[in-house]
Scaffold this motif. Structure first.
Motif, short mmCIF file in Angstrom:
data_model
loop_
_atom_site.label_atom_id
_atom_site.label_comp_id
_atom_site.label_asym_id
_atom_site.label_seq_id
_atom_site.Cartn_x
_atom_site.Cartn_y
_atom_site.Cartn_z
N THR A 9 -17.21 53.61 55.60
CA THR A 9 -18.01 53.79 56.81
C THR A 9 -19.32 54.52 56.54
OG1 THR A 9 -16.82 55.83 57.35
CG2 THR A 9 -15.98 53.79 58.32
N VAL A 31 -10.03 54.51 56.23
CA VAL A 31 -10.90 55.19 57.20
C VAL A 31 -10.14 56.31 57.87
CG1 VAL A 31 -12.29 53.13 57.61
CG2 VAL A 31 -10.32 53.57 59.06
N ASN A 33 -11.16 57.48 60.93
CA ASN A 33 -11.20 57.18 62.36
C ASN A 33 -11.50 55.71 62.59
OD1 ASN A 33 -11.51 57.08 65.11
ND2 ASN A 33 -13.12 58.63 65.23
N LYS A 35 -11.79 54.09 65.19
CA LYS A 35 -12.53 53.82 66.42
C LYS A 35 -14.03 54.05 66.27
CE LYS A 35 -8.61 54.83 69.46
NZ LYS A 35 -8.10 55.64 70.59
N LYS A 36 -14.46 54.51 65.11
CA LYS A 36 -15.89 54.71 64.89
C LYS A 36 -16.62 53.37 64.90
CE LYS A 36 -16.52 59.00 62.28
NZ LYS A 36 -17.01 59.56 61.00
N PRO A 37 -17.90 53.36 65.33
CA PRO A 37 -18.67 52.11 65.33
C PRO A 37 -18.70 51.43 63.96
CG PRO A 37 -19.85 53.79 66.56
CD PRO A 37 -18.67 54.47 65.93
N SER A 39 -16.42 51.57 61.66
CA SER A 39 -15.09 50.98 61.42
C SER A 39 -14.96 49.66 62.16
CB SER A 39 -14.00 51.95 61.88
OG SER A 39 -14.04 53.16 61.15
N SER A 40 -15.46 49.63 63.39
CA SER A 40 -15.42 48.40 64.19
C SER A 40 -16.22 47.29 63.53
CB SER A 40 -15.95 48.66 65.60
OG SER A 40 -15.18 49.64 66.26
N GLN A 51 -5.76 53.57 58.34
CA GLN A 51 -6.11 54.96 58.61
C GLN A 51 -5.44 55.87 57.58
OE1 GLN A 51 -5.26 56.16 62.62
NE2 GLN A 51 -6.49 58.03 62.49
N ASP A 80 -19.09 67.70 57.98
CA ASP A 80 -17.63 67.59 57.92
C ASP A 80 -16.96 68.95 58.07
OD1 ASP A 80 -17.55 64.90 57.66
OD2 ASP A 80 -17.10 64.86 55.52
#
Length: 333
Positions: A9, A31, A33, A35-37, A39-40, A51, A80
């Motif tokens: 990502t 990944v 998360n 749901k991150k853009p 990742s999508s 995950q 982070d």
């Protein structure tokens, strides 16, 4: 070949995953998360998402099931919650051990050029130690060592100049051979296909090394705007590094500020690339130059700004009051 991309990502990782998919690889991305853009976007391109976390060896076992090769581009970000040591050392040790146990055939690792020369810079020291650990792991590895991404120059120089904001540079200016992440991705994926790259380390450099002042001048010419340059003394950066080191939540910021020491060294971040292109079987003429990269960026952004200005003017015309009133059916009263 089934490939695991770790750090997919990120700025470089997403290009590596995309390139591998275009080359016909079955790509899985680890990944944190889903749901991150980013990742999508990976899922939309056809990558399998799983995950997990580098600090949790159990998730790595699952991620590596059926995997033949790994391209590792993960690194801790300044924002982070986990430190560079936790991600880039402890996490990578977990990953390399898990890959060796899983029987992974090829492992490509992104380090940093001249990492061994800066033991006082945390990320550089950790990258070098990881190189040594990987070399002793028994894996068929390839280590790639870039020194800077062209993509980072957009927020550092291009955007501030367009917005007429200050451009901050250090008192010293070290020439850096930046490379486009799309070109870096070509080398990463190509390494999986070329046996001559096994158990070897390669620098990855752009077509030439650029000083900060030269990049600013290029941005000024392409944008038609004058930069507002502010020079930050090295003493101030060192002071800020010490201050941010006092707080756990700013450790990563402190470690990133340590890179100022690399820039202050005066050693150009560059290296010959002829043998590298020959080993990988790639054409140097197809490598993106910094001039063409920034030209493309400014052409697109300036065109967009003109379109937005046109839309605003068009909207103002529509909003102007007319001396005539109309009925609901559109006829004049």
């Amino acid at each position: 070949m089934k490939l695991l991309v770790v750090g997919g990502t990120g700025t470089l990782g997403i290009q590596v995953a995309r390139r591998a998919l275009e080359e016909g690889y079955q790509v899985r991305c680890l990944v944190r998360n889903p749901k991150k853009p980013a990742s999508s976007k990976l899922k939309e391109w056809g990558a399998e998402l799983i995950q997990g976390n580098l600090r949790d060896p159990r998730t790595l076992i699952t991620a590596l099931e059926g995997i033949e090769a790994v391209i590792d581009v993960a690194t801790a970000r300044a924002t982070d919650s986990l430190s560079i040591k936790q991600v880039d050392w402890e996490g990578k040790v977990n990953l390399i051990k898990a890959a060796a146990s899983a029987g992974v055939e090829r492992y490509v690792f992104f380090s940093i050029h001249n990492a061994e020369k800066f033991p006082n810079v945390p990320l550089m020291e950790i990258k070098h130690c990881t190189e040594l650990f990987l070399a002793e792991s028994g894996l068929k590895y390839t280590i790639l060592r870039p020194c800077g991404f062209m993509q980072g120059l957009i927020s550092q120089y291009a955007v501030p100049i367009l917005d007429q904001q200050g451009v901050w540079i250090t008192g010293e200016s070290t020439p850096i051979a930046y490379m486009d992440t799309q070109d870096l991705a070509k080398f990463a994926v190509r390494a999986l296909e070329v046996p001559q790259t096994e158990k070897r380390t390669f620098p990855l450099m752009g077509t030439r090394a650029w000083k900060a002042e030269e990049i600013i001048q290029l941005c000024e010419r392409l944008s038609g705007k004058e930069a507002k340059i502010s020079r930050v003394p090295m003493g101030l950066l060192r002071f800020l590094r010490r201050v941010t080191r006092f707080f756990q939540w700013t450790y990563n910021v402190s470690d990133r500020l340590a890179f100022a020491e690399v820039l202050a060294s005066g050693q150009p971040l560059d290296a010959p690339m002829d043998e590298v292109y020959q080993a990988f079987g790639l054409d140097p003429k197809q490598t993106t130059t910094l001039e063409s990269y920034l030209q493309d960026y400014f052409s697109r952004i300036l065109k967009k700004l003109k379109e937005l200005d046109y839309d605003k003017k068009d909207q103002k015309k529509k909003n102007k009051k007319t001396p005539f009133k109309t009925n609901f059916d559109g006829s004049l009263k």
